[in-house]
Design a protein around this motif. Structure first.
Motif, PDB file in Angstrom:
ATOM      1  N   LYS A 224     -35.101  20.059 -29.139  1.00  0.00           N
ATOM      2  CA  LYS A 224     -35.348  20.092 -30.578  1.00  0.00           C
ATOM      3  C   LYS A 224     -35.341  21.511 -31.133  1.00  0.00           C
ATOM      4  N   THR A 225     -35.862  22.442 -30.354  1.00  0.00           N
ATOM      5  CA  THR A 225     -35.893  23.835 -30.828  1.00  0.00           C
ATOM      6  C   THR A 225     -34.490  24.360 -31.060  1.00  0.00           C
ATOM      7  N   LYS A 227     -31.793  22.552 -31.638  1.00  0.00           N
ATOM      8  CA  LYS A 227     -31.184  21.821 -32.756  1.00  0.00           C
ATOM      9  C   LYS A 227     -31.688  22.340 -34.102  1.00  0.00           C
ATOM     10  N   MET A 228     -32.968  22.660 -34.170  1.00  0.00           N
ATOM     11  CA  MET A 228     -33.521  23.239 -35.401  1.00  0.00           C
ATOM     12  C   MET A 228     -32.911  24.611 -35.669  1.00  0.00           C
ATOM     13  N   ALA A 272     -26.277  21.161 -33.237  1.00  0.00           N
ATOM     14  CA  ALA A 272     -27.317  20.375 -33.914  1.00  0.00           C
ATOM     15  C   ALA A 272     -27.191  18.895 -33.577  1.00  0.00           C
TER      16      ALA A 272
END
Length: 301
Positions: A224-225, A227-228, A272
């Motif tokens: 997630k990190t 992708k953010m 992403a």
């Protein structure tokens, strides 16, 4: 990783990369084929703040068989047509392999003066060529990712492949390709984060700390990190494009000023959507160190 996802990733990459060469080729050809602008265009490329140093000029033009105008016009025409081919998904692997290496020539051919205390008495590049051309190095990495993925979805190559009844492709190892794509983007932002503000080093109209954090995320993060961070990268590219836009310039000049950012944004969109794998992420490296420590501890007992 499903093949459909990888095919869509290839589509994003080849369109983003294709736009770089469509815009660049169109911009240069419009000037090189204009009698009132061709001399200035050639001088711009061959001058001390151009893109071809003395060694390469001697190598290319000293024999007299090739003129600077003919060289630039031929290269620009190829750039335009290859950009269209990439966007359409035609001859993707040969073009990606060719550009993967060609983009590095823009680094070694740049005229640069970085000798401490020395001055050549003319205006030229004063930052290391690899920093000035860091975005082209990122594009080179993207080309190698695209070479491995192939043309992907909605491509001429895939249609020709299906008509010939060729065997379906084996899914690629996204752990490896995601790592290469992460590092390709990460290098640009690491350099910008440390050296933005020095001559001709891209800053993307963004604070250096933000750029450095993005670079570190691309290099070390996953899940997630990552992708953010990729979403944040797309926003930075959009912000930069808006900052560069000027109503006093033509459309092609506006686009030419941000052509590489289309490819950087496309690569960020892919990360992403798919992530970049966890290979050599910070967590992966800590696990490797821990495993190595536990192994040595067990052996020593």
């Amino acid at each position: 990783m499903e093949q459909k996802q990888l095919d869509n990733a290839a589509l994003w990459l080849r369109v983003g990369l294709g736009l770089v060469f469509i815009i660049g080729g169109s911009s240069k050809l419009s000037l090189l084929l204009d009698p009132s602008a061709e001399a200035a265009m050639v001088a711009n490329y061959m001058g001390t703040t151009g893109y071809i140093n003395e060694l390469f000029q001697d190598y290319l033009f000293s024999a007299g068989f090739l003129s600077p105008w003919a060289f630039l016009t031929t290269l620009s025409a190829f750039e335009l047509f290859s950009g269209v081919a990439l966007a359409a998904g035609f001859l993707v692997r040969p073009l990606a392999l060719f550009y993967g290496f060609l983009l590095w020539t823009f680094v070694v051919s740049l005229p640069v003066d970085t000798v401490p205390g020395a001055s050549v008495g003319v205006s030229t590049y004063t930052s290391p060529a690899i920093f000035v051309q860091i975005r082209d190095i990122s594009l080179s990495g993207m080309m190698f990712v695209l070479f491995n993925l192939g043309a992907g979805a909605l491509s001429v190559d895939e249609r020709l492949r299906s008509k010939r009844g060729l065997v379906s492709k084996k899914p690629q190892d996204w752990q490896t390709l995601g790592l290469l794509l992460r590092f390709s983007l990460g290098m640009t932002f690491i350099v910008a984060g440390f050296f933005a503000g020095y001559a001709k080093i891209p800053s993307f109209a963004t604070h250096q700390l933000v750029l450095l954090v993005l670079g570190l995320i691309f290099i070390f993060a996953h899940g997630k990190t990552l992708k953010m961070g990729a979403v944040a990268c797309v926003l930075v590219m959009i912000w930069f494009m808006l900052q560069k836009f000027s109503i006093d310039k033509s459309l092609i000049k506006n686009l030419n000023g941000v052509k590489r950012e289309f490819a950087l944004a496309a690569a960020a969109i892919v990360l992403a959507k798919l992530g970049g794998g966890n290979r050599f992420s910070l967590q992966d490296m800590l696990l490797r160190v821990r495993s190595y420590y536990l192994f040595n501890r067990a052996v020593s007992k």
